[in-house]
Design an enzyme around this catalytic site. Sequence first.
Site, PDB file in Angstrom:
ATOM      1  N   ARG A  70      40.142  32.465 130.898  1.00  0.00           N
ATOM      2  CA  ARG A  70      41.434  32.776 131.502  1.00  0.00           C
ATOM      3  C   ARG A  70      42.088  34.045 130.947  1.00  0.00           C
ATOM      4  O   ARG A  70      43.081  33.981 130.208  1.00  0.00           O
ATOM      5  CB  ARG A  70      42.376  31.576 131.379  1.00  0.00           C
ATOM      6  CG  ARG A  70      41.785  30.338 132.028  1.00  0.00           C
ATOM      7  CD  ARG A  70      42.696  29.141 131.959  1.00  0.00           C
ATOM      8  NE  ARG A  70      43.616  29.073 133.086  1.00  0.00           N
ATOM      9  CZ  ARG A  70      44.399  28.017 133.326  1.00  0.00           C
ATOM     10  NH1 ARG A  70      44.369  26.988 132.524  1.00  0.00           N
ATOM     11  NH2 ARG A  70      45.189  27.994 134.353  1.00  0.00           N
ATOM     12  N   ARG A 124      51.029  15.686 130.699  1.00  0.00           N
ATOM     13  CA  ARG A 124      51.453  17.057 131.006  1.00  0.00           C
ATOM     14  C   ARG A 124      51.731  17.209 132.500  1.00  0.00           C
ATOM     15  O   ARG A 124      52.546  18.039 132.887  1.00  0.00           O
ATOM     16  CB  ARG A 124      50.347  18.050 130.610  1.00  0.00           C
ATOM     17  CG  ARG A 124      50.215  18.301 129.124  1.00  0.00           C
ATOM     18  CD  ARG A 124      49.250  19.431 128.872  1.00  0.00           C
ATOM     19  NE  ARG A 124      49.458  20.477 129.869  1.00  0.00           N
ATOM     20  CZ  ARG A 124      48.490  21.161 130.466  1.00  0.00           C
ATOM     21  NH1 ARG A 124      47.240  20.951 130.170  1.00  0.00           N
ATOM     22  NH2 ARG A 124      48.778  22.085 131.358  1.00  0.00           N
ATOM     23  N   LYS A 184      54.668  20.199 139.593  1.00  0.00           N
ATOM     24  CA  LYS A 184      54.682  20.842 138.271  1.00  0.00           C
ATOM     25  C   LYS A 184      54.465  22.355 138.419  1.00  0.00           C
ATOM     26  O   LYS A 184      55.183  23.150 137.819  1.00  0.00           O
ATOM     27  CB  LYS A 184      53.567  20.263 137.389  1.00  0.00           C
ATOM     28  CG  LYS A 184      53.348  21.053 136.110  1.00  0.00           C
ATOM     29  CD  LYS A 184      52.249  20.481 135.255  1.00  0.00           C
ATOM     30  CE  LYS A 184      50.872  20.978 135.583  1.00  0.00           C
ATOM     31  NZ  LYS A 184      50.568  22.332 135.070  1.00  0.00           N
ATOM     32  N   ASN A 185      53.475  22.729 139.227  1.00  0.00           N
ATOM     33  CA  ASN A 185      53.117  24.147 139.314  1.00  0.00           C
ATOM     34  C   ASN A 185      54.127  24.990 140.078  1.00  0.00           C
ATOM     35  O   ASN A 185      54.014  26.212 140.121  1.00  0.00           O
ATOM     36  CB  ASN A 185      51.722  24.299 139.934  1.00  0.00           C
ATOM     37  CG  ASN A 185      50.631  23.919 138.948  1.00  0.00           C
ATOM     38  OD1 ASN A 185      50.911  23.593 137.796  1.00  0.00           O
ATOM     39  ND2 ASN A 185      49.393  23.949 139.402  1.00  0.00           N
ATOM     40  N   CYS A 243      41.328  28.584 126.388  1.00  0.00           N
ATOM     41  CA  CYS A 243      41.820  27.420 127.105  1.00  0.00           C
ATOM     42  C   CYS A 243      40.617  26.565 127.425  1.00  0.00           C
ATOM     43  O   CYS A 243      39.536  27.083 127.650  1.00  0.00           O
ATOM     44  CB  CYS A 243      42.517  27.886 128.374  1.00  0.00           C
ATOM     45  SG  CYS A 243      42.750  26.610 129.577  1.00  0.00           S
ATOM     46  N   ASP A 302      42.152  22.200 141.213  1.00  0.00           N
ATOM     47  CA  ASP A 302      42.873  21.129 140.514  1.00  0.00           C
ATOM     48  C   ASP A 302      42.582  19.740 141.099  1.00  0.00           C
ATOM     49  O   ASP A 302      43.065  18.740 140.572  1.00  0.00           O
ATOM     50  CB  ASP A 302      44.385  21.387 140.555  1.00  0.00           C
ATOM     51  CG  ASP A 302      44.806  22.491 139.595  1.00  0.00           C
ATOM     52  OD1 ASP A 302      43.961  22.953 138.807  1.00  0.00           O
ATOM     53  OD2 ASP A 302      45.983  22.893 139.637  1.00  0.00           O
TER      54      ASP A 302
HETATM   55  C1  UD1 Z   1      47.350  28.156 138.373  1.00  0.00           C
HETATM   56  C2  UD1 Z   1      47.695  26.700 138.201  1.00  0.00           C
HETATM   57  C3  UD1 Z   1      46.460  25.883 137.844  1.00  0.00           C
HETATM   58  C4  UD1 Z   1      45.366  26.131 138.874  1.00  0.00           C
HETATM   59  C5  UD1 Z   1      45.106  27.620 139.055  1.00  0.00           C
HETATM   60  C6  UD1 Z   1      44.125  27.924 140.181  1.00  0.00           C
HETATM   61  C7  UD1 Z   1      49.975  26.681 137.377  1.00  0.00           C
HETATM   62  C8  UD1 Z   1      50.901  26.387 136.248  1.00  0.00           C
HETATM   63  N1  UD1 Z   1      48.672  26.565 137.116  1.00  0.00           N
HETATM   64  O1  UD1 Z   1      46.862  28.625 137.125  1.00  0.00           O
HETATM   65  O2  UD1 Z   1      46.828  24.506 137.826  1.00  0.00           O
HETATM   66  O3  UD1 Z   1      44.174  25.505 138.425  1.00  0.00           O
HETATM   67  O4  UD1 Z   1      46.344  28.306 139.383  1.00  0.00           O
HETATM   68  O5  UD1 Z   1      44.567  27.377 141.378  1.00  0.00           O
HETATM   69  O6  UD1 Z   1      50.397  27.010 138.479  1.00  0.00           O
HETATM   70  N2  UD1 Z   1      42.230  35.489 136.145  1.00  0.00           N
HETATM   71  C9  UD1 Z   1      41.762  36.672 135.652  1.00  0.00           C
HETATM   72  N3  UD1 Z   1      42.667  37.566 135.114  1.00  0.00           N
HETATM   73  C10 UD1 Z   1      44.001  37.305 135.092  1.00  0.00           C
HETATM   74  C11 UD1 Z   1      44.474  36.087 135.621  1.00  0.00           C
HETATM   75  C12 UD1 Z   1      43.573  35.185 136.144  1.00  0.00           C
HETATM   76  O7  UD1 Z   1      40.555  36.937 135.659  1.00  0.00           O
HETATM   77  O8  UD1 Z   1      44.758  38.155 134.613  1.00  0.00           O
HETATM   78  C13 UD1 Z   1      41.258  34.515 136.694  1.00  0.00           C
HETATM   79  C14 UD1 Z   1      41.268  33.181 135.976  1.00  0.00           C
HETATM   80  O9  UD1 Z   1      40.502  33.211 134.802  1.00  0.00           O
HETATM   81  C15 UD1 Z   1      40.679  32.278 137.031  1.00  0.00           C
HETATM   82  C16 UD1 Z   1      41.229  32.871 138.341  1.00  0.00           C
HETATM   83  O10 UD1 Z   1      41.633  34.193 138.019  1.00  0.00           O
HETATM   84  O11 UD1 Z   1      39.280  32.384 137.031  1.00  0.00           O
HETATM   85  C17 UD1 Z   1      42.403  32.128 138.922  1.00  0.00           C
HETATM   86  O12 UD1 Z   1      43.367  31.919 137.925  1.00  0.00           O
HETATM   87  P1  UD1 Z   1      44.932  31.852 138.256  1.00  0.00           P
HETATM   88  O13 UD1 Z   1      45.120  31.702 139.717  1.00  0.00           O
HETATM   89  O14 UD1 Z   1      45.602  32.991 137.570  1.00  0.00           O
HETATM   90  O15 UD1 Z   1      45.347  30.500 137.548  1.00  0.00           O
HETATM   91  P2  UD1 Z   1      46.714  30.185 136.845  1.00  0.00           P
HETATM   92  O16 UD1 Z   1      47.826  30.904 137.525  1.00  0.00           O
HETATM   93  O17 UD1 Z   1      46.583  30.320 135.371  1.00  0.00           O
END
Ligand code: UD1
Length: 429
Positions: free
Chosen positions: A131, A408, A22-23, A126, A316
Amino acid sequence: MDRIRIRGGNALNGTIPISGAKNAALPLMIASLLTDDTLTLENVPHLADVEQLIRILGNHGVDYTVSGKRLATQATSGRTIHFTARTIVDTTAPYELVSKMRASFWVIGPLLARCHKARVSLPGGCAIGTRPVDLFIDGLKVLGATIDIDAGYIVAEAKGGLVGNRYTFPKVSVGATHVLMMAASLAKGQTVIENAAREPEVADLAACLNAMGAKISGAGTSTITIDGVTALSGARHRVLPDRIETGTYAMAVAMTGGDVTLEGTHSDLLQTALTALGDAGAEITDTPNGLRVVRNGNGIRPVDVVTDPFPGFPTDLQAQFMALMTRSDGVSHITETIFENRFMHVQELARLGAKISLSGQMARVEGVPRLVGAPVMATDLRASVSLVIAGLVAEGETVVNRVYHLDRGFERLEEKLGACGAEVERISG
Ligand code: UD1
């Protein structure tokens, strides 16, 4: 609303086909916005998130067709979908759509790169934490975008196009790495991303973008170099196997005991999680058909884990591993470092008799000799499947409510587990 009913107590034996990730599928689908040509993706999983993203991309002008039958005739083969964004008809991603799926925010990268402007709703809160999107904003600004926030929307513009630059992420983010890589593919000149996410899905997206004509090297390491090109073309790409689905079923087998081959996947995708599972007592081997997971006779040993960006233990799989540890022969500690509110499954596991106490970002799990079935509530995608894993060994009946969370991210879960001997059924309505 559908529910899943499980009668615990059966070992798992047989074969489980692992779907496309999915990711990986989500960012790959979003990459179709970068070209007016057709991007064909094979092995796309049949999931609610994929359907939702198809609708969201449709809003921007992406047409899609599915090869052959809509539903794959065999559980092992995902669908082949052709995506064509001949013209971008709308550069706005509205709140109604983005709030339903956070990853749809990622359209900001390709829209900005191809149309030089995008208006994308902030994703909002979320269930598993706040996030924020600061890393996306900072990274795109470094590539020359101007960014304003207006009435809950990010309004991004790059008059004359994005320009390559060097950006070091202060924190590892999978989504922001995907977005910057897509945006930089069509920027003028070279972009170097430091402290990039190293998840296999990042390397998969880079492989697809390169097949489309991008010039990306280093994806899968923490430094990614992208030499911008003026246009991308169509391509054909196969989505890599889902490492979270792989780890989830591996944990299910470790929980129930038995012997299962997880077809079409391999250990490189999740080595740290498999090492923890091995320490807990499962035997795991790569075979030509896939990953074989066996646990016979012995109890489950307690193992401590700390979640971390790849190649660390994936957040995850944290809830699923906690479910396994509820039945261990001792005390384990599970620390969550990625998301600040990802312990919602604790209360639900407690309803089945688990003994877990929380202190900040750490859970102390005291293994118990038995779990007893009860009605429980799915709270998010990965939490919900941890309840299924616990239900597989709980005495009597466990009913998991709100399984739309599960749908999902897990394709045909009840079928896959049922084929290996579990008593799992979906109750519709
Ligand atoms: C992706 C995965 C999700 C997984 C996560 C971490 C998909 C669709 N989703 O989510 O399943 O749990 O990686 O492996 O691929 N952060 C910030 N600022 C930002 C962006 C992120 O502070 O602008 C923080 C987030 O709050 C979190 C950390 O960075 O604490 C990691 O998040 P991120 O790797 O961005 O997760 P996703 O890409 O949303």
